[in-house]
Write a protein that holds these residues in place. Sequence first.
Motif, PDB file in Angstrom:
ATOM      1  N   SER A  47       0.993  -1.192  -0.119  1.00 40.67           N
ATOM      2  CA  SER A  47       0.111   0.018   0.076  1.00 40.67           C
ATOM      3  C   SER A  47       0.825   1.238  -0.089  1.00 40.67           C
ATOM      4  O   SER A  47       2.141   1.103   0.333  1.00 40.67           O
ATOM      5  N   ASN A 420      -5.987   2.893  -1.542  1.00 47.87           N
ATOM      6  CA  ASN A 420      -4.697   2.259  -1.835  1.00 47.87           C
ATOM      7  C   ASN A 420      -3.890   2.325  -0.585  1.00 47.87           C
ATOM      8  O   ASN A 420      -2.558   1.926  -0.425  1.00 47.87           O
ATOM      9  N   PRO A 424      -5.045  -2.035  -0.831  1.00 45.29           N
ATOM     10  CA  PRO A 424      -4.985  -2.071  -2.459  1.00 45.29           C
ATOM     11  C   PRO A 424      -5.849  -3.297  -2.965  1.00 45.29           C
ATOM     12  O   PRO A 424      -5.590  -4.422  -2.395  1.00 45.29           O
TER      13      PRO A 424
END
Length: 452
Positions: A47, A420, A424
């Motif tokens: 992420s 995200n 994600p």
Amino acid sequence: MNSFNVKAIKSLHAELSVPGDKSMSHRAAMIAGLADGECVVRNFLPSEDCLNTLNAMAAVGVQYEVLEELQGFGPTVIRIHGRNGKLQAPTKPIDCGNSGTGMRLLAGLLAAQPFESELFGDESLSSRPMGRVITPLAQMGANIEAMGEKPGCAPLRIHGKTLQPTSYTMPVASAQVKSCVLLAGLFCEGVTTVNQPAETRDHTERMFEAFGVVTEREGQAIHLRGGQIPQARDFRVPGDISSAAFWIVAASALQGSRLLIRNVGLNPTRTAIIDVMRRMGAKITVVVSSSQDGEPMGDLEICGAPLTGTEIFPVEVPNLIDEIPVIAVAAALAQGKTIIRNAKELRVKETDRITTVVNNLRSMGGEVEEFEDGMEITGGHPLHGAVMQSYGDHRIAMAFAIAGLFANGETTIENTACVNTSYPGFGKHLEAVMQEATDTQAYQIPTIVHSH
Ligand code: S3P
């Protein structure tokens, strides 16, 4: 994907695994970077937050190689070459993005180095309180300037120096502050102590132990003798229970559902979400449990059931602070009242999560009263679709996508790239869940995190 368009689902029969734990991925990048050799970290969370921390460590000289990658997101298996406790001066300011954990833990690490460094972040992070780490670090002799427009906020200019151990009593129960002080304490001569007003997540202590760094626990105090260097080893990050929480709530609230979530972290300082959902009537079973690299993990089976409101106990709040947005959604779907208090910390997360949750719930027809330190939700009013903002906050975007699965009509969450930050692939999972509802066939949600 910049918005989620969500429709109600009728059934949820699936199996999934969520990406690696965010808190542990940050710590793994830092602790492996300090270790006395090579470490392979598996199921690292690719992420934005955790990649910023990995690159922050690279900026102070830690080399790493990506062994496996999740396409379109980033590395999931990484070999980190620890620097045996000796970092290098960075050549430019270090970007912490959206991450309070990244910035606060790095502040502790960098305050004790013999060089200058600067940490900065995005607009949200630049308005979050950094005094909470500057105060204890200053007590250890650190010199940190908060240069933000808002007093006490980032960017942080850190004039690294030799620090003295301290005994610090935290005014708020914060794992970030505890971990910041302990990371600084690693570089001090003598024993550093952090006293917690309440139990907070203990990933730093557990990961230290896995890497051979001894801490001692005495009630709510943690002691650490400085001068210890983490011993290189491999580490596997379990799935993030805070990401699993969205699906735990979705499956719990949908009668007739059955969801299996595999390989999720079950550290007891993080599992209050399970206790609360069970109290609300959810049927959650730990079907397999094990422990790896010092962290409990397992598979959870969740079956839908009628939910009723509950009261969150004060001691539970630090344990489920990140799950409160989605707990508020569960409360709106439950019969009766849910009371969330003693949660003022929500106001200084990625957004003011009391205001953002209250705004979004009301826009869907939820009944909610706002308090300075929480909210009271009267559940059972049917939710209707609405167009909502994520406010750039990953957990708000995901919590209200889950609400949309139960609303009449279409729900649009705008500005969702922020997911995200911690999850994600959430959009992909959301689509899979919605497809299953129209398909009627059992749908195997793609396991998006591959780890070996
Ligand atoms: C975290 C601790 C929590 C949590 C955050 C991650 C950590 O914050 O909200 O998402 O990794 O230590 P506080 O410790 O500040 O409450």
